[in-house]
Design a protein around this motif. Structure first.
Motif, PDB file in Angstrom:
ATOM      1  N   SER A   1       1.410  -1.354  -0.045  1.00 32.67           N
ATOM      2  CA  SER A   1       0.070  -0.274  -0.084  1.00 32.67           C
ATOM      3  C   SER A   1       0.743   1.526  -0.081  1.00 32.67           C
ATOM      4  N   CYS A   2       1.782   1.395   0.617  1.00 37.63           N
ATOM      5  CA  CYS A   2       2.623   2.718   1.375  1.00 37.63           C
ATOM      6  C   CYS A   2       3.756   3.099  -0.573  1.00 37.63           C
ATOM      7  N   LEU A   3       3.536   1.751  -1.283  1.00 40.70           N
ATOM      8  CA  LEU A   3       4.775   2.407  -2.277  1.00 40.70           C
ATOM      9  C   LEU A   3       3.537   2.079  -3.598  1.00 40.70           C
ATOM     10  N   ARG A   4       2.236   2.522  -3.230  1.00 41.78           N
ATOM     11  CA  ARG A   4       1.338   2.440  -4.287  1.00 41.78           C
ATOM     12  C   ARG A   4       0.781   3.653  -3.770  1.00 41.78           C
ATOM     13  N   ASN A   5       1.330   4.721  -2.235  1.00 41.75           N
ATOM     14  CA  ASN A   5       1.627   6.192  -2.514  1.00 41.75           C
ATOM     15  C   ASN A   5       2.458   6.218  -2.921  1.00 41.75           C
ATOM     16  N   HIS A   6       3.613   5.839  -3.017  1.00 39.87           N
ATOM     17  CA  HIS A   6       4.889   6.824  -3.288  1.00 39.87           C
ATOM     18  C   HIS A   6       4.700   7.320  -4.478  1.00 39.87           C
ATOM     19  N   LEU A   7       3.848   6.019  -5.531  1.00 37.41           N
ATOM     20  CA  LEU A   7       3.584   6.821  -7.092  1.00 37.41           C
ATOM     21  C   LEU A   7       2.613   7.752  -7.478  1.00 37.41           C
ATOM     22  N   MET A   8       2.169   7.469  -6.830  1.00 34.36           N
ATOM     23  CA  MET A   8       0.832   9.120  -6.989  1.00 34.36           C
ATOM     24  C   MET A   8       1.519  10.413  -5.869  1.00 34.36           C
ATOM     25  N   LEU A   9       2.805   9.767  -5.040  1.00 33.06           N
ATOM     26  CA  LEU A   9       3.070  11.761  -4.039  1.00 33.06           C
ATOM     27  C   LEU A   9       4.512  11.858  -5.245  1.00 33.06           C
ATOM     28  N   LYS A  10       4.752  11.605  -6.332  1.00 30.92           N
ATOM     29  CA  LYS A  10       5.930  11.667  -7.209  1.00 30.92           C
ATOM     30  C   LYS A  10       4.519  12.620  -8.062  1.00 30.92           C
ATOM     31  N   GLU A  11       3.882  12.455  -8.734  1.00 33.97           N
ATOM     32  CA  GLU A  11       3.117  12.972  -9.927  1.00 33.97           C
ATOM     33  C   GLU A  11       2.509  14.060  -9.186  1.00 33.97           C
ATOM     34  N   MET A  12       2.237  14.238  -7.544  1.00 38.10           N
ATOM     35  CA  MET A  12       1.716  15.366  -6.594  1.00 38.10           C
ATOM     36  C   MET A  12       2.704  16.694  -6.491  1.00 38.10           C
ATOM     37  N   LYS A  13       4.192  16.150  -6.146  1.00 35.30           N
ATOM     38  CA  LYS A  13       5.093  16.942  -5.929  1.00 35.30           C
ATOM     39  C   LYS A  13       5.518  16.994  -7.483  1.00 35.30           C
ATOM     40  N   GLU A  14       5.426  17.221  -8.709  1.00 34.81           N
ATOM     41  CA  GLU A  14       6.074  17.107  -9.457  1.00 34.81           C
ATOM     42  C   GLU A  14       5.265  18.149 -10.466  1.00 34.81           C
ATOM     43  N   GLY A  15       3.819  18.757  -9.179  1.00 32.34           N
ATOM     44  CA  GLY A  15       3.003  19.097 -10.281  1.00 32.34           C
ATOM     45  C   GLY A  15       2.289  18.978 -11.442  1.00 32.34           C
ATOM     46  N   ARG A  16       1.832  17.273 -10.988  1.00 31.11           N
ATOM     47  CA  ARG A  16       0.788  16.804 -12.322  1.00 31.11           C
ATOM     48  C   ARG A  16      -0.576  16.473 -11.452  1.00 31.11           C
ATOM     49  N   GLY A  17      -0.374  16.964 -11.019  1.00 27.15           N
ATOM     50  CA  GLY A  17      -1.935  16.597  -9.049  1.00 27.15           C
ATOM     51  C   GLY A  17      -2.505  17.853 -10.345  1.00 27.15           C
ATOM     52  N   PRO A  18      -4.155  17.699 -10.003  1.00 31.04           N
ATOM     53  CA  PRO A  18      -4.878  16.843  -8.865  1.00 31.04           C
ATOM     54  C   PRO A  18      -4.740  15.555  -8.917  1.00 31.04           C
ATOM     55  N   ILE A  19      -5.029  14.171  -8.260  1.00 27.80           N
ATOM     56  CA  ILE A  19      -5.338  13.278  -9.200  1.00 27.80           C
ATOM     57  C   ILE A  19      -7.282  13.006  -9.120  1.00 27.80           C
ATOM     58  N   TRP A  20      -6.927  12.287  -9.696  1.00 22.10           N
ATOM     59  CA  TRP A  20      -8.939  11.269 -10.322  1.00 22.10           C
ATOM     60  C   TRP A  20      -8.847  10.230 -10.143  1.00 22.10           C
ATOM     61  N   MET A  21     -10.375   9.973  -9.444  1.00 25.64           N
ATOM     62  CA  MET A  21     -10.280   8.478  -9.487  1.00 25.64           C
ATOM     63  C   MET A  21     -11.318   8.626 -10.920  1.00 25.64           C
ATOM     64  N   ASP A  22     -11.077   7.649 -11.867  1.00 26.71           N
ATOM     65  CA  ASP A  22     -12.367   8.073 -13.271  1.00 26.71           C
ATOM     66  C   ASP A  22     -13.449   7.392 -13.066  1.00 26.71           C
ATOM     67  N   THR A  23     -14.312   7.865 -12.384  1.00 27.09           N
ATOM     68  CA  THR A  23     -15.114   6.910 -11.663  1.00 27.09           C
ATOM     69  C   THR A  23     -16.160   7.056 -13.353  1.00 27.09           C
ATOM     70  N   VAL A  24     -15.944   7.451 -14.038  1.00 31.94           N
ATOM     71  CA  VAL A  24     -17.241   7.729 -15.474  1.00 31.94           C
ATOM     72  C   VAL A  24     -17.197   6.690 -16.437  1.00 31.94           C
ATOM     73  N   THR A  25     -15.057   6.563 -16.408  1.00 29.00           N
ATOM     74  CA  THR A  25     -14.914   5.346 -17.048  1.00 29.00           C
ATOM     75  C   THR A  25     -15.426   3.795 -16.963  1.00 29.00           C
ATOM     76  N   ALA A  26     -14.818   3.758 -15.460  1.00 31.30           N
ATOM     77  CA  ALA A  26     -15.476   2.686 -14.799  1.00 31.30           C
ATOM     78  C   ALA A  26     -16.479   1.924 -14.957  1.00 31.30           C
ATOM     79  N   LEU A  27     -17.556   3.284 -14.881  1.00 30.86           N
ATOM     80  CA  LEU A  27     -19.413   2.679 -14.909  1.00 30.86           C
ATOM     81  C   LEU A  27     -19.896   2.170 -16.695  1.00 30.86           C
ATOM     82  N   ALA A  28     -18.838   3.159 -16.928  1.00 27.27           N
ATOM     83  CA  ALA A  28     -19.321   3.397 -18.580  1.00 27.27           C
ATOM     84  C   ALA A  28     -19.047   1.472 -18.902  1.00 27.27           C
TER      85      ALA A  28
END
Length: 675
Positions: free
Chosen positions: A327-354
């Protein structure tokens, strides 16, 4: 109202067994303990005096209070307890007690079967492979799990339920087993008492009513301490009118950890914390969306950061190479995006339900869209409020994800807690190979009674048990049941135990009521009740604690970064905070509760800081980083970090204990990628 606020009534009671807490673990203990107590009575004629004391009300106490939409630990017939122990180990970066995890794994399904028997609706798959929610499964007459019914799995270990009344159902069984005359609600136990003649033995506990001016002091041979994990020691992301909103229950104040430590119990893995990625602002859980709805998360530019940053997992062999990275490593990969200015992070609920609509019937689609809302109505109503307030329909609009502030717990994706005696039949070590373990502590992983701490007569379960995460609700209930049998045996083995408190009744009562006396003494010094040089309000003290932890001990403010220098500042500031905590005031019983929660939080926070300071590596990247030791050091730190606290000197002693694999972990991992 009994007594006056300055002179509380002191009520004393003598018991054999005291259960402290009202969550899933204590409900498991309460349910199981009576069958063994009745067997003792039938055999010996002795009627054990048993009581459960909870600071809340049993029906809605603990982490499951609001409900759940899934049971996260169910083994079933396709896996075995060894597979479960492997998963627990990998998700916690290799440092767990296989004996404790395996023991939960081989017993947990029995608790889940009981839940269903008591009326919990569990989703089922019929012979044609069609999914039915709990109500439909009952209507269709699908068999119970214990009779071969097939649950709807949202993941390898998770099964879907209609769980808005989950805690109510489990509490009802506990109340029926114990009897209402053995249950005392709205009493906050805040202090454990050692035996005068043997400081390594428990003798009792004390607390106060949050409704009446009464102090309760219980003498007991055996005590189950299961009062949850710890929330709100870090500054939460929710501020302003949202202050105090958290993902884990806000009434979890570290009482389990602080009281056990003060009683002399050995703590373990207190450096571990959980930083869940959750729906932003509402803290809505993401499990069903990732696992059941198969949703993906992406950065602001639509990139799947798990795929994009996959190579980063190679920095953490072997845990990064597992089929499901920790679990912590999945966070680790997300935090890289946020720290480097590629946030926000989105949960793509639209595609999943489609995508799900492509394979489901219109009826199933309608049910699924309803479930998208019910997932939160079952367990996190505030998230529905956020969706409604922000005009979010999950099939039309995506939602933001955000890592939360850190939480300390031992039953979810975390493993901090208390070192306990495990089962004797799974090959656990009976000796210790690491130097530095204090001489009075047991050497191996079992010392006679399942779930007993290193303090004789003091037991724990659920969030209290360290080095054994991923128990969740069903596993916590199971641990409570395992402890129940051991507690009865402990009482049976010590029939003539004569306990004597190492403190007087007056000392105990004075300590408990100190914040109230401080208020009464100084309240007239100023005309503004909250502005007074002689005391601090519990709310302001908590703000100070949260600021220290957030800014120096790897909270949100620093993107979970700390180092030895920052920890040294935290150490100094926590010492001053402990001094000022002695000046906390309580203008009423609610503030007295808040004051005592703060005492417990401060000690828990200090343990967390001391352990991070002692462990010279970053074992949980994504949960915290020691930037001066920003690596996982398998050679020197593949071990447990344990500690004891001396309540007289108020000092911590940290030390290593050897880690041993009891189960082959190799089948978890693919071959390590070339570096």
């Amino acid at each position: 109202m009994a007594g006056t606020f300055d002179k509380p009534e002191v009520v004393q009671e003598e018991l054999d067994i005291l259960l402290v807490g009202g969550g899933m673990a204590c409900c498991g203990t309460a349910y199981e303990i009576m069958r063994w107590a009745e067997a003792v009575k039938a055999e010996t004629g002795k009627d054990l005096k048993i009581k459960l004391v909870d600071k809340a009300a049993l029906d809605r106490s603990g982490a499951v209070a609001m409900g759940l939409s899934a049971i996260n630990t169910y083994i079933g017939d396709k896996q075995d307890p060894a597979d479960y122990a492997r998963m627990v180990s990998n998700d916690l970066m290799g440092i767990t007690r296989d004996d404790l995890a395996y023991d939960v794994g081989r017993n947990v399904d029995d608790s889940v079967h009981l839940f269903e028997e008591w009326g919990l609706p569990i989703w089922k798959t019929d012979a044609a492979g069609v999914r039915h929610d709990g109500a439909d499964a009952i209507k269709e007459g699908l068999p119970a799990l214990k009779d071969g019914g097939q649950p709807v799995r949202s993941g390898k270990w998770q099964i879907m339920i209609n769980g808005e009344s989950y805690k109510w159902i489990v509490a009802e069984a506990a109340k029926k087993a114990l009897g209402l005359d053995r249950i005392q609600e709205r009493v906050f136990v805040v202090h454990l008492i050692n035996d005068k003649n043997d400081p390594t033995r428990i003798a009792g506990a004390a607390g106060f009513s949050v409704r009446e001016n009464k102090i309760y002091i219980y003498k007991a041979k055996a005590i189950m301490l299961a009062a949850g994990g710890c929330v709100n020691i870090f500054r939460p992301r929710s501020v302003g009118e949202g202050t105090g909103r958290a993902w884990y229950p806000v009434w979890n104040a570290g009482s389990t950890y602080a009281m056990a430590a003060e009683a002399g119990a050995e703590m373990t893995m207190m450096e571990n914390r959980f930083v869940p990625a959750r729906f932003k602002d509402g803290y809505g859980p993401v499990g069903a969306w990732f696992l059941l709805f198969k949703a993906k998360a992406a950065n602001a530019y639509g990139e799947d950061y798990m795929a994009k940053n996959k190579d980063m997992l190679n920095d953490y062999p072997p845990y990064g190479q597992a089929a499901v990275p920790a679990s912590c490593l999945r966070n680790h990969l997300m935090l890289k995006e946020m720290k480097e200015g590629r946030g926000p992070i989105w949960m793509d609920t639209v595609t999943a339900l489609a995508k799900l609509r492509e394979t489901l019937s219109p009826k199933e689609v309608k049910h699924l869209e309803a479930e998208a809302w019910e997932d939160f109505l079952d367990m996190c109503i505030g998230q529905c409020g956020v969706w409604v307030g922000e005009n979010i329909e999950p099939e039309k609009k995506m939602s933001e994800l955000m890592p939360t502030e850190p939480y300390l717990l031992g039953s979810h994706s975390g493993c901090c807690g208390i070192w306990v005696s495990g089962p004797t039949d799974v090959g656990a070590p009976t000796d210790e190979t690491e130097a530095g373990v204090p001489a009075h502590l047991p050497k191996g992983w079992n010392w006679g009674y399942r779930s007993m701490t290193t303090v004789k007569g003091l037991f724990t379960a659920g969030d209290g048990v360290g080095a054994s995460g991923h128990k969740f609700s069903s596993g916590s209930h199971t641990e409570g049941r395992l402890a129940a049998k051991a507690m009865v045996k402990y009482c049976l083995d010590n029939p003539d135990l004569k306990l004597e408190f190492d403190e007087t009744t007056e000392q105990i009562a004075d300590a408990i009521w100190k914040p109230a006396r401080t208020f009464l003494e100084f309240k007239d010094y100023t005309t503004a009740i909250d502005v007074n040089p002689n005391y601090i309000t519990p709310k302001m003290l908590q703000f100070r604690l949260q600021k220290i932890m957030d800014e120096y001990v790897a909270g949100c403010a620093t993107y979970y970064n700390t180092n030895d220098k920052m920890l040294a500042v935290a150490e100094e500031k926590l010492e001053m905070l402990k001094e000022d905590a002695q000046k906390m005031r309580a203008k009423d019983l609610h503030e007295l509760l808040r004051a005592w929660e703060n005492y417990h939080r401060i000690l828990t926070a200090e343990a967390h800081m001391k352990h991070i300071q002692f462990r010279e590596e970053s074992r949980y990247p994504g949960f915290y980083y020691r930037t001066d030791k920003n690596f996982v050091d398998e050679k020197n730190w593949h071990c447990f970090v344990n500690s004891i606290y001396d309540k007289k000197s108020k000092k911590w002693t940290c030390f290593k204990r050897a880690h041993v694999d009891l189960i082959d972990k190799s089948k978890l991992f693919k071959a390590a990628a070339p570096h």
